[in-house]
Design a protein around this motif. Structure first.
Motif, mmCIF file in Angstrom:
data_model
loop_
_atom_site.group_PDB
_atom_site.id
_atom_site.type_symbol
_atom_site.label_atom_id
_atom_site.label_comp_id
_atom_site.label_asym_id
_atom_site.label_seq_id
_atom_site.Cartn_x
_atom_site.Cartn_y
_atom_site.Cartn_z
ATOM 1 N N VAL A 263 39.303 30.788 46.987
ATOM 2 C CA VAL A 263 38.814 32.018 46.131
ATOM 3 C C VAL A 263 40.007 33.046 46.086
ATOM 4 C CG1 VAL A 263 36.246 31.919 47.187
ATOM 5 C CG2 VAL A 263 37.880 33.431 47.924
ATOM 6 N N HIS A 264 40.019 33.797 45.249
ATOM 7 C CA HIS A 264 40.838 34.937 45.035
ATOM 8 C C HIS A 264 39.983 36.103 45.093
ATOM 9 C CE1 HIS A 264 41.521 35.413 40.862
ATOM 10 N NE2 HIS A 264 41.349 36.659 41.265
ATOM 11 N N VAL A 265 40.482 37.207 45.794
ATOM 12 C CA VAL A 265 39.661 38.491 45.538
ATOM 13 C C VAL A 265 40.583 39.452 44.981
ATOM 14 C CG1 VAL A 265 38.390 40.332 46.892
ATOM 15 C CG2 VAL A 265 38.326 37.813 47.300
ATOM 16 N N ASN A 266 39.882 40.369 44.177
ATOM 17 C CA ASN A 266 40.887 41.376 43.445
ATOM 18 C C ASN A 266 40.602 42.597 44.368
ATOM 19 O OD1 ASN A 266 40.308 39.294 41.380
ATOM 20 N ND2 ASN A 266 42.002 40.380 40.184
ATOM 21 N N LEU A 267 41.496 42.985 45.244
ATOM 22 C CA LEU A 267 41.111 44.361 45.839
ATOM 23 C C LEU A 267 40.976 45.586 45.139
ATOM 24 C CD1 LEU A 267 43.112 43.876 49.278
ATOM 25 C CD2 LEU A 267 40.660 42.912 48.525
ATOM 26 N N HIS A 268 41.769 45.451 44.046
ATOM 27 C CA HIS A 268 41.862 46.427 43.007
ATOM 28 C C HIS A 268 40.865 46.557 42.047
ATOM 29 C CE1 HIS A 268 43.916 43.045 41.881
ATOM 30 N NE2 HIS A 268 43.825 43.459 40.457
ATOM 31 N N LYS A 269 39.850 45.618 42.395
ATOM 32 C CA LYS A 269 38.679 45.756 41.245
ATOM 33 C C LYS A 269 37.406 46.221 42.442
ATOM 34 C CE LYS A 269 40.392 42.761 37.781
ATOM 35 N NZ LYS A 269 40.222 41.590 36.735
ATOM 36 N N THR A 270 36.928 45.003 43.016
ATOM 37 C CA THR A 270 35.821 45.160 44.141
ATOM 38 C C THR A 270 35.850 46.112 45.148
ATOM 39 O OG1 THR A 270 35.281 42.815 43.377
ATOM 40 C CG2 THR A 270 34.133 43.901 45.135
ATOM 41 N N PHE A 271 37.150 46.217 45.868
ATOM 42 C CA PHE A 271 37.444 46.895 46.938
ATOM 43 C C PHE A 271 38.016 48.230 46.930
ATOM 44 C CE2 PHE A 271 36.301 42.569 47.983
ATOM 45 C CZ PHE A 271 35.240 42.855 48.949
ATOM 46 N N SER A 272 38.007 48.851 45.468
ATOM 47 C CA SER A 272 37.926 49.988 45.264
ATOM 48 C C SER A 272 39.576 50.682 45.251
ATOM 49 C CB SER A 272 37.263 51.124 45.996
ATOM 50 O OG SER A 272 37.743 51.184 47.385
ATOM 51 N N THR A 273 40.498 49.821 45.595
ATOM 52 C CA THR A 273 41.832 50.314 45.276
ATOM 53 C C THR A 273 42.239 50.565 43.969
ATOM 54 O OG1 THR A 273 43.209 48.295 45.230
ATOM 55 C CG2 THR A 273 42.351 48.973 47.149
ATOM 56 N N PRO A 274 43.055 51.596 43.666
ATOM 57 C CA PRO A 274 43.316 52.019 42.314
ATOM 58 C C PRO A 274 44.298 51.173 41.545
ATOM 59 C CG PRO A 274 44.713 53.370 43.749
ATOM 60 C CD PRO A 274 43.749 52.673 44.735
ATOM 61 N N HIS A 275 44.112 51.274 40.311
ATOM 62 C CA HIS A 275 44.796 50.016 39.391
ATOM 63 C C HIS A 275 46.176 50.700 38.939
ATOM 64 C CE1 HIS A 275 40.992 48.520 38.856
ATOM 65 N NE2 HIS A 275 41.513 47.572 38.393
ATOM 66 N N GLY A 276 46.431 52.122 39.087
ATOM 67 C CA GLY A 276 48.147 52.375 38.965
ATOM 68 C C GLY A 276 48.446 52.198 37.588
ATOM 69 N N GLY A 277 47.523 52.347 36.496
ATOM 70 C CA GLY A 277 48.173 52.380 35.139
ATOM 71 C C GLY A 277 48.621 50.907 34.881
ATOM 72 N N GLY A 278 48.132 49.746 35.765
ATOM 73 C CA GLY A 278 48.480 48.284 35.530
ATOM 74 C C GLY A 278 48.829 47.803 36.763
ATOM 75 N N GLY A 279 49.028 48.388 37.936
ATOM 76 C CA GLY A 279 49.180 47.781 39.074
ATOM 77 C C GLY A 279 49.817 48.642 40.178
ATOM 78 N N PRO A 280 50.083 48.550 41.482
ATOM 79 C CA PRO A 280 49.798 47.351 42.096
ATOM 80 C C PRO A 280 48.291 47.099 42.532
ATOM 81 C CG PRO A 280 50.521 49.258 43.496
ATOM 82 C CD PRO A 280 50.410 49.655 42.125
ATOM 83 N N GLY A 281 48.211 45.793 42.526
ATOM 84 C CA GLY A 281 46.935 45.540 43.130
ATOM 85 C C GLY A 281 47.078 44.486 44.277
ATOM 86 N N ALA A 282 46.293 43.618 44.826
ATOM 87 C CA ALA A 282 46.348 42.582 45.569
ATOM 88 C C ALA A 282 45.332 41.473 45.569
ATOM 89 C CB ALA A 282 46.205 43.155 46.982
#
Lengths: 480, 452
Positions: A263-282
């Motif tokens: 699996v991959h998990v989008n921390l910037h979706k499910t785990f509430s980290t901000p999207h920063g106008g397009g990133g960064p995510g994890a």
């Protein structure tokens, strides 16, 4: 408000000062030590005073819209509230100013956070081991596909096909190409789901992996997932979970229990980290134990006393980027999970699903609803009724801007004509959802009485509708 | 629950509107087997309050003892001064809580800031076009190499061993997947890319030559002009990995006729953060713009002929082109790019030059003192920017461990990457290292050698 903001270079004056800095050591200036041919003369970067720079970027930021500004029901993006405490914690000097090559005994705090986040995500997803190098969802997909490729190579099998449903995110086939696979799309059935009978026609010894997001991009749970998993594994292929929609199932279903191998998990979706106008995510990747020897190295491990970087991963695919991944993003996700625990995360999913189903119910008569079943975290409407009258979903989206709402995702997924993909997330009140319904009703009414107000929208934004074709034609991508 | 605002009354009203009697019913589409397993196995540590979280985190933070140490760590990530406003901008809600600007009319702030970032990167590197960011330099190098393969269709890249070893590792991961061959070019005794070897290995089958400047060992590649000639004679592309701050004094890649520039943008106002998020810089010549990976912001006009900015050339990208996209990248490092734009704007040409001069002069001051104290360098005849390799008479780990007792992190032991090189340390100096730090480092280093 609607006055053009000049470019920062238009504020340039050679005689302006820079910020307060110490002086270099006179005896060791570059021109005294390096040959002239290595040195540059001018750096054509503008010189602007600090107060002007501050005003410039402050004014720019006001020409924007974020979760903190208003409702952001952008489907598949999970634009939930970003807790402020996480931002404060990530700015602690001991985290923000720690160098990635700090010796292990002097960076135990950060290593512990990475290790524990791996344990938490393993529990949430039903996986056995995580890597945190992947910096975004697509990066995670690539990592996992390379792991799967290495696994089959090891077994002496040459499987070159990646299967994805036709509703899949564009990153899935793009990642498959980067990993050196070929992609074949499987058509969804009339339910909007992967149908085992259709899937059967595509499964053979050339297939390495089926990539699925569950709930899928229509917001529907793949009901036949256990059968699908069985079929995929019977042909020797693997099952990959695109975690973009994990917000729809926490506490109710774990990818590992559904038969997913990675699996991959989008921390910037499910785990509430901000999207920063397009990133960064994890985009951390988790795998079942039979794949863990292929993970990128190093992996953070715990020997009972201390946390350390384990480079001894014999079949590792190697690195997928530098250092330890987007640590400050990992830290925010860690905080979120600690604040909520299992019950809190389950509640997140419940309220996200409640909001989505409520909104779907309230909007189903206004638009065409191609898949009327229960949805999970999001649902897709079709604007085909409106299109028959000459109104495109693009026009509706642009008109929403005038009402101060961020539009849903439009024109995706590709299998729905004039798609409006709506994901309200769990952090919105009923009141906000009701207001959104009223706004859409008002817009539909306008479309019947005065369609031009939609076609020429938006009217209240700093700029009107922008000409994307012109941009691609003139290709002015910097101020030179 | 803190972030789910629903009252029980609202929940009931909403369930009623949907036509179900309970929350659980909303999950009737999930098979019972799956739900039962989730129920039995989904067990995280109990939730804690914000106050307890702060306490827990502060305890963890204290275990990051290294942050308080005097540090000479570099190797691709550098401790630079970050002006306060850069940190503030990263907290502007309309920047950090927004998504990718898919609706340009309400995203002009992010879009113009990224357009300015792209422009400032072009100014700094003297290249024609820059994209809106990649993750960081390691994957950035891979994207550049793949871009090169798309441009000329050749499937072999020549890579200098002066490239950061982690970039090189990443390159193997990415390129192997597409069956692209990597040939390593060793360094000569001065720590520069071996030109004779390059000449021998390069052919008309070479897609690109990848060089880092200053290279991983801190050495300035002084024969870039020659390398450029050799590369272009074979119709190969020259890819250069840069350290942006060094361009405050060093000749820009565009002046060397480089084809693709990649760089780690962390030094442009991004915190060290134990390795990320950082900023992958990618810039190229105008003729290659359609082969670039990632987002690009372009200028356009609105229906009233006013200037505006949009994401452009999106037909290269995964959400349109899917399997045929130039890259799979979607989420990038937009906020880091905005921070870099603010950083470059605040410093301006004078500030960037000055920071580079401070780094350079303090590093050379340290180098000079080390020479005078009789220490040896691995590449004594090389030119450096702010980083160089020190030879230690004893195992480098013994030196590093001794320095730790003095609250100094003395650099990166080269054997971390090259196990056979046991007695060398990579030392970096920035404007954050005071002269006092430098003097204390020398004294402690002498002690480390004498006592061990």
């Amino acid at each position: 408000m609607n006055k053009e903001i000049p470019l920062i270079k238009d504020l340039h004056d050679d005689n302006r000062p820079t910020i307060n800095l110490p002086d270099p050591l006179e005896d060791y200036l570059p021109e005294k030590i390096l040959p002239e041919k290595l040195l540059r003369e001018d750096i054509p970067i503008p010189q602007v005073s600090e107060p002007e720079v501050v005003r410039h970027f402050t004014n720019l930021s006001q020409r924007g819209y974020g979760v903190d500004t208003g409702f952001y029901p952008l489907g598949s993006c999970t634009m939930k509230y970003n807790p402020k405490i996480n931002e404060e914690i990530a700015s602690f000097s001991s985290f923000a100013n720690l160098h990635p090559y700090t010796p292990e005994d002097l960076s135990q705090g950060s290593l512990e956070i990475i290790y524990k986040l791996g344990e938490y995500l393993s529990n949430i997803t039903g996986m056995d081991k995580f890597t945190f190098q992947p910096s975004a969802g697509a990066h995670g997909e690539l990592t996992a596909l390379l792991i799967i490729k290495a696994y089959f190579k090891d077994k002496g099998e040459k499987r070159k096909i990646v299967l994805v449903p036709d509703s899949a995110h564009g990153t899935n086939p793009a990642s498959a190409t980067m990993a050196g696979f070929e992609t074949i799309e499987i058509p969804s059935d009339e339910r909007g789901l992967v149908n085992p009978n259709i899937l059967a026609k595509y499964l053979n010894k050339d297939v390495a992996v089926l990539m699925l997001t569950n709930p899928n991009t229509l917001g529907l749970f793949e009901k036949d997932i256990l059968k699908i998993s069985q079929m995929v594994h019977e042909t020797g292929a693997l099952l990959y979970y695109d975690g973009a929609n994990l917000n729809g199932i926490m506490g109710y279903a774990r990818p590992g229990d559904m038969g997913f191998d990675a699996v991959h998990v989008n921390l910037h979706k499910t785990f509430s980290t901000p999207h920063g106008g397009g990133g960064p995510g994890a985009g951390p990747v988790g795998v079942k134990s039979f794949l863990k020897d292929y993970l990128p190295k190093p992996i953070v491990e715990f020997d009972g006393e201390k946390y350390y970087l384990n480079y001894d991963i014999k079949k590792s695919i190697g690195r997928i980027r530098t250092f330890h991944g987007n640590f400050l993003v990992l830290l925010k996700a860690y905080c979120y999970i600690r604040l909520l625990g299992s019950e809190g995360l389950k509640n997140v999913t419940e309220m996200a699903v409640l909001n989505a189903n409520y909104l779907k119910e309230r909007l189903k008569d206004l638009f065409h609803l191609p898949y009327p079943d229960l949805c999970k975290h999001e649902f897709v409407l079709s604007g085909k009724k409106q299109k028959e009258k000459g109104i495109k979903v693009l026009d509706i989206a642009k008109r929403l801007l005038d009402y101060g709402v961020h539009p849903p995702t439009i024109y995706f997924p590709l299998i729905v004509e004039e798609a409006l993909m709506i994901e309200p997330t769990e952090t919105e009140t009923k009141n906000t959802l009701d207001q959104f319904v009223e706004i859409l009703k008002a817009i539909i009414k306008e479309s019947e009485e005065n369609p031009n107000v939609l076609k020429s929208a938006p009217h209240s934004t700093p700029v009107g509708r922008l000409d994307e074709v012109h941009a691609a034609k003139i290709l002015k991508v910097n101020w030179k | 629950m803190a972030y789910t605002p629903h009252t029980s009354k609202e929940i009931l009203e909403m369930l009623k509107a949907i036509g179900v009697s309970s929350i659980e019913e909303l999950f009737n589409d999930i098979p019972d087997d799956i739900k039962k397993k989730a129920k039995d196995n989904f067990i995280l540590p109990p939730p804690i309050s914000e106050i307890d979280l702060i306490n827990e985190i502060q305890n963890l933070a204290q275990k990051n003892k290294g942050e308080k140490f005097i540090s000479f760590l570099g190797g691709g990530a550098y401790k630079h001064y970050i002006p306060s406003f850069v940190k503030l901008v990263a907290q502007f809600p309309n920047f950090y809580t927004s998504y990718t600007p898919y609706q340009p009319e309400i995203s002009q702030g992010v879009l113009q800031a990224i357009f300015e970032y792209q422009s400032l990167i072009c100014d700094l590197t003297q290249m024609d076009v820059a994209n809106a960011s990649l993750y960081e330099a390691g994957s950035g190098i891979c994207e550049a190499a793949l871009m090169g393969v798309r441009i000329n269709g050749k499937k072999e890249v020549l890579v200098s061993e002066g490239l950061h070893p982690e970039y090189l590792e990443t390159l193997y991961t990415y390129l192997e997947a597409q069956e692209i061959n990597i040939v390593k070019i060793p360094l000569n005794k001065n720590g520069e890319t071996d030109i004779d070897f390059l000449k021998e290995k390069i052919s008309n089958k070479t897609s690109s030559v990848i060089i880092q400047n200053p290279n991983f060992f801190g050495v300035i590649e002084k024969e870039l002009e020659e390398i450029e000639k050799i590369t272009h004679q074979q119709d190969a592309l020259l890819i250069l990995s840069i350290y942006p701050i060094s361009l405050g004094i060093l000749k820009a890649p565009g002046e060397y006729n480089v084809d693709i520039v990649v760089g780690e943008g962390q030094s442009l106002g991004i915190p060290l953060g134990f390795g990320g998020p950082y900023l992958g810089i990618l810039a190229t010549k105008r003729e290659y713009i359609r082969q670039m990976p990632g987002r690009i912001v372009g200028e356009t006009r609105d229906i009233n002929n006013r200037r505006g900015f949009v994401n452009t050339l999106q037909t290269r990208e995964q959400h349109i082109r899917r399997a045929k996209a130039t890259s799979n990248i979607c989420t990038n490092e937009a906020l880091s790019a905005i921070m870099a734009a603010v950083y470059m704007s605040l410093l301006g040409k004078k500030g960037i030059r000055k920071i580079a001069e401070i780094c350079f002069s303090r590093a050379h001051y340290l180098k000079d003192l080390l020479n005078k104290e009789g220490f040896e360098l691995t590449y004594p005849n090389s030119y450096n920017f702010n980083e160089f390799v020190l030879k230690t008479p004893i195992d480098s780990n013994i030196v590093i461990d001794f320095l730790k007792k003095k609250n100094i992190i003395g650099g990166i032991p080269i054997k971390r990457f090259y196990p056979e090189r046991e007695k060398e340390i990579l030392i970096a100096v920035t404007e954050m290292n005071s002269l006092n730090d430098i003097h204390f480092f020398i004294t402690s280093l002498k002690e480390a050698i004498n006592k061990n």
